[in-house]
Design a protein around this motif. Structure first.
Motif, PDB file in Angstrom:
ATOM      1  N   GLU A 456       0.668  -1.194  -0.387  1.00  0.00           N
ATOM      2  CA  GLU A 456      -0.016  -0.140  -0.148  1.00  0.00           C
ATOM      3  C   GLU A 456       0.851   1.425  -0.561  1.00  0.00           C
ATOM      4  O   GLU A 456       0.464   2.620  -0.569  1.00  0.00           O
ATOM      5  CB  GLU A 456      -1.138   0.071   1.122  1.00  0.00           C
ATOM      6  CG  GLU A 456      -1.954   0.878   1.357  1.00  0.00           C
ATOM      7  CD  GLU A 456      -2.689   0.869   2.235  1.00  0.00           C
ATOM      8  OE1 GLU A 456      -4.086   2.123   2.599  1.00  0.00           O
ATOM      9  OE2 GLU A 456      -2.744  -0.314   2.747  1.00  0.00           O
ATOM     10  N   LEU A 457       2.373   0.999   1.008  1.00  0.00           N
ATOM     11  CA  LEU A 457       3.277   2.739   0.909  1.00  0.00           C
ATOM     12  C   LEU A 457       3.219   2.472  -0.744  1.00  0.00           C
ATOM     13  O   LEU A 457       3.855   3.981  -1.152  1.00  0.00           O
ATOM     14  CB  LEU A 457       3.954   1.937   2.270  1.00  0.00           C
ATOM     15  CG  LEU A 457       3.468   2.144   2.969  1.00  0.00           C
ATOM     16  CD1 LEU A 457       4.403   1.053   4.209  1.00  0.00           C
ATOM     17  CD2 LEU A 457       3.414   3.698   3.456  1.00  0.00           C
ATOM     18  N   ALA A 458       4.146   1.387  -0.943  1.00  0.00           N
ATOM     19  CA  ALA A 458       3.824   1.640  -2.842  1.00  0.00           C
ATOM     20  C   ALA A 458       3.570   2.251  -3.776  1.00  0.00           C
ATOM     21  O   ALA A 458       3.586   2.747  -4.120  1.00  0.00           O
ATOM     22  CB  ALA A 458       4.930  -0.060  -3.326  1.00  0.00           C
ATOM     23  N   ALA A 463       1.131   7.029  -6.602  1.00  0.00           N
ATOM     24  CA  ALA A 463       0.332   7.804  -7.249  1.00  0.00           C
ATOM     25  C   ALA A 463      -0.117   8.930  -6.807  1.00  0.00           C
ATOM     26  O   ALA A 463       0.005  10.230  -7.841  1.00  0.00           O
ATOM     27  CB  ALA A 463      -0.935   6.862  -5.986  1.00  0.00           C
ATOM     28  N   SER A 464       1.538   9.610  -5.983  1.00  0.00           N
ATOM     29  CA  SER A 464       1.624  10.871  -5.463  1.00  0.00           C
ATOM     30  C   SER A 464       3.276  10.802  -6.520  1.00  0.00           C
ATOM     31  O   SER A 464       3.602  12.402  -6.399  1.00  0.00           O
ATOM     32  CB  SER A 464       1.845  10.278  -4.824  1.00  0.00           C
ATOM     33  OG  SER A 464       3.560  10.208  -4.047  1.00  0.00           O
ATOM     34  N   GLY A 465       2.859  10.106  -7.829  1.00  0.00           N
ATOM     35  CA  GLY A 465       4.526  10.374  -8.519  1.00  0.00           C
ATOM     36  C   GLY A 465       5.924  10.383  -7.847  1.00  0.00           C
ATOM     37  O   GLY A 465       6.264  10.738  -8.606  1.00  0.00           O
ATOM     38  N   ASN A 466       5.912  10.147  -6.759  1.00  0.00           N
ATOM     39  CA  ASN A 466       7.285   9.925  -6.756  1.00  0.00           C
ATOM     40  C   ASN A 466       6.931   8.084  -6.091  1.00  0.00           C
ATOM     41  O   ASN A 466       7.796   7.693  -4.632  1.00  0.00           O
ATOM     42  CB  ASN A 466       7.367  10.470  -4.708  1.00  0.00           C
ATOM     43  CG  ASN A 466       8.621  10.191  -4.555  1.00  0.00           C
ATOM     44  OD1 ASN A 466       9.371  10.000  -4.355  1.00  0.00           O
ATOM     45  ND2 ASN A 466       8.782  10.913  -2.962  1.00  0.00           N
ATOM     46  N   ALA A 467       7.163   7.159  -6.645  1.00  0.00           N
ATOM     47  CA  ALA A 467       7.272   6.373  -6.526  1.00  0.00           C
ATOM     48  C   ALA A 467       7.971   5.767  -5.747  1.00  0.00           C
ATOM     49  O   ALA A 467       8.140   4.889  -4.613  1.00  0.00           O
ATOM     50  CB  ALA A 467       6.984   5.432  -7.998  1.00  0.00           C
TER      51      ALA A 467
END
Length: 594
Positions: A456-458, A463-467
């Motif tokens: 989920e963290l990944a 999703a925030s553009g900072n994979a």
């Protein structure tokens, strides 16, 4: 004006017709039960035992079974109407189903399988293809398609399927649920239509690891034993680098979960391609005999090819007489593979069996009693509904390439959902050696929450553009460098270490590791510079002192080299390498003095 009005009505009529056609298609595709069930039924468990006896272990759970399991009084359909037409109702219920009902679970229905349980995509030419609840525009996977869909859609708590080449693991991956393939021969196959006896296993699906484990304890009939934690977790880096989704994100999530629960010391990185090439020599002979080696060049693809040869041969042995007598309407995929089976020779089978024997030994050597191999479950997202690629041999090989490891070694494997990428489920698989079923089920029970947390963290990071943070990316580059170093690809290793340094230039290990690679290439000045930088960042980095000392020794700076070796001994008095190096330089300097 009249002409324009007529054209408008024509366009309007075409639009309405299109809407009606699309509505019909949608109604046909998405049934109330997602097309999962062939038939609903109700097999009730026996009454609960009176106290103080414990209740049945599966009390309160519901399940469904693929339409290859016999149920007393019902015709087992085997995914083909002609099979149902030419066979009588079963006179008894299969051993596996009976064990689950006796264990307290209620069976609520029989589910769709691919034609004669032979496919891998989940497409059904005789019935509607079950709808994948996790990705409705995509295939559900086969052969146990309906069983996976029934669990994914929350119609039952768990379900049974069969798995020869991936029949449970592939649908589990495509539908985003847990799927377990036990070690070959550990669950009774009495009362189940065979596909390939030497590969067939009874597998099961669930949404929760506790249910997966409870079902396993009933079907495997394992005695109680203290739970064991894994002693080694081997991550097949090359496999994650070859997949058509962010494999690095998945392997990194597993790495973090293992570190959190068991510590970093049990983690190992392995190039599975190189390992199989060295441990399964029959693969090379097999590859030499393949005329169309384009898609079967990798070790896992070759394994999958050998596995499919065995399955075709055994399927033909089991069912060719019926096919010749009944002349059924068969899926074109089966017809084509039956034609191909005619060309299989005894020498082909001997070669495949040799590969299988070597694979079993190779997996045992790699994992021992308490080891786990971590691989992707599938290489690609599920195909889109109607995709022509599923008819190709290349798809059948690719979709089963990773499944072949457990199938051809007889080991056990669990598929674990790890979130979604591009609106499709992604997963990871853990494999244990043959007979390690309880250990593997216990391990998943322990790790599942942490795996989901890291997945989920990944997903949130992606999703925030900072994979991946720069630090995480740097660690991944370092691990790739370590693997290249292990394979003696020094220049490639330097490239990866340089990438890690660019991402995080404050890590002494990256400079020290690059220094080691420079030493192998006899670039002693650069090795000295990198080691010095590592020491500036970490005054207690023993390896950096040793590497700088070696570089200085090779450059003729013997006194400076002696200082480095002696300082390494101060930090680590038992370091044999530092002791030998210091003695060597000391004797050299004494010889010069004399």
């Amino acid at each position: 004006m009249g002409s324009q009005s007529a054209n408008l009505w024509v366009l309007l009529g075409l639009g309405l017709a299109g809407i009606l056609i699309m509505t019909k298609k949608l109604k046909k595709t998405v049934k109330a039960d997602f097309g999962a069930f062939v038939e609903r039924l109700n097999l009730l468990p026996p009454p609960q035992p009176l106290p103080p006896k414990a209740p049945h272990p599966l009390t309160g759970l519901t399940f469904a079974v693929s339409d290859v399991f016999d149920i007393n009084g019902f015709v087992t359909g085997f995914g083909n109407p002609d099979w149902s037409r030419t066979h009588e109702p079963a006179s008894q219920t299969s051993t596996a189903v009976s064990a689950l009902v006796e264990g307290g679970a209620t069976c609520t229905g029989r589910t769709v399988v691919d034609d004669m349980a032979f496919g891998i995509s989940g497409e059904q030419s005789h019935f509607d293809t079950p709808t994948n609840p996790a990705a409705p525009a995509r295939m559900p996977g086969g052969s146990s398609s309906g069983a996976a869909v029934a669990v994914a859609a929350n119609f039952v708590d768990f379900s049974l399927g069969t798995d020869a080449v991936g029949g449970v693991r592939v649908p589990a991956a495509y539908c985003g649920v847990l799927g377990f393939r036990p070690s070959h021969g550990t669950v009774s196959h009495t009362g189940i239509i065979p596909v390939s006896a030497s590969l067939d296993t009874v597998g099961w699906f669930a949404r929760e690891p506790s249910i997966l484990r409870r079902v396993g304890h009933v079907l495997l009939q394992v005695p109680f034993a203290p739970q064991r934690n894994p002693r080694s977790v081997v991550i097949a880096d090359d496999c994650f680098q070859s997949v058509n989704f962010p494999g690095d994100h998945v392997s990194q999530a597993v790495t973090k979960a293992v570190e959190k629960l068991f510590g970093r010391q049990i983690l190992r990185r392995e190039n599975l391609e190189a390992y199989l090439n060295s441990k399964v020599p029959s693969l090379k002979l097999f590859a030499g005999k393949k005329a169309n080696g384009k898609s079967e060049s990798s070790s896992t693809n070759l394994l999958a090819c050998a596995m499919h040869i065995l399955r075709r041969h055994e399927f033909r042995e089991n069912h060719l007489d019926w096919i010749n007598a009944a002349k059924p309407n068969l899926d074109p995929v089966i017809s084509a593979q039956m034609q191909g089976a005619l060309e299989i020779t005894d020498a082909n089978i001997d070669s495949c069996n040799a590969i299988r024997n070597e694979m079993r030994s190779a997996l045992t050597d790699l994992l021992r009693d308490d080891g786990i191999l971590v691989i992707p479950t599938v290489a690609e997202p599920p195909p889109k509904i109607g995709a022509k690629e599923i008819q190709s041999e290349d798809y059948r090989i690719r979709s089963c390439s990773f499944s072949s490891i457990a199938s051809m070694s007889g080991g056990c494997q669990v598929c674990i959902p790890m979130g979604v990428h591009d609106k499709c489920p992604i997963s990871v698989s853990f494999i244990a050696r043959q007979g390690g079923d309880r250990f593997l089920l216990d391990t998943i029970q322990t790790m599942y929450a942490s795996l989901q947390e890291q997945a989920e963290l990944a997903t949130k990071s992606s999703a925030s553009g900072n994979a991946l943070s720069k630090e995480t990316s740097a660690e991944m580059a370092k691990e790739k460098g370590n693997q290249a170093f292990k394979e003696k690809q020094w220049q490639k290793a330097i490239g990866f270490y340089t990438e890690a340094i660019k991402l995080n230039g404050n890590n002494a290990t990256y400079f020290s590791n690059r220094a080691a690679a420079y030493l192998e290439l006899a670039n002693f000045l650069q090795a000295e510079a990198d080691s010095t930088k590592a020491i500036d960042l970490d005054k207690k980095n023993v390896k950096a002192y040793l590497r700088r000392g070696t570089a200085r020794e090779m450059l003729g700076s013997y006194i400076e080299a002696m200082k480095d070796f002696r300082f390494a001994l101060v930090l680590e008095p038992t370091n044999k390498r530092a002791s030998l190096a210091a003695d060597r330089v000391k004797k050299f300097l004494e010889g010069i003095t004399v």
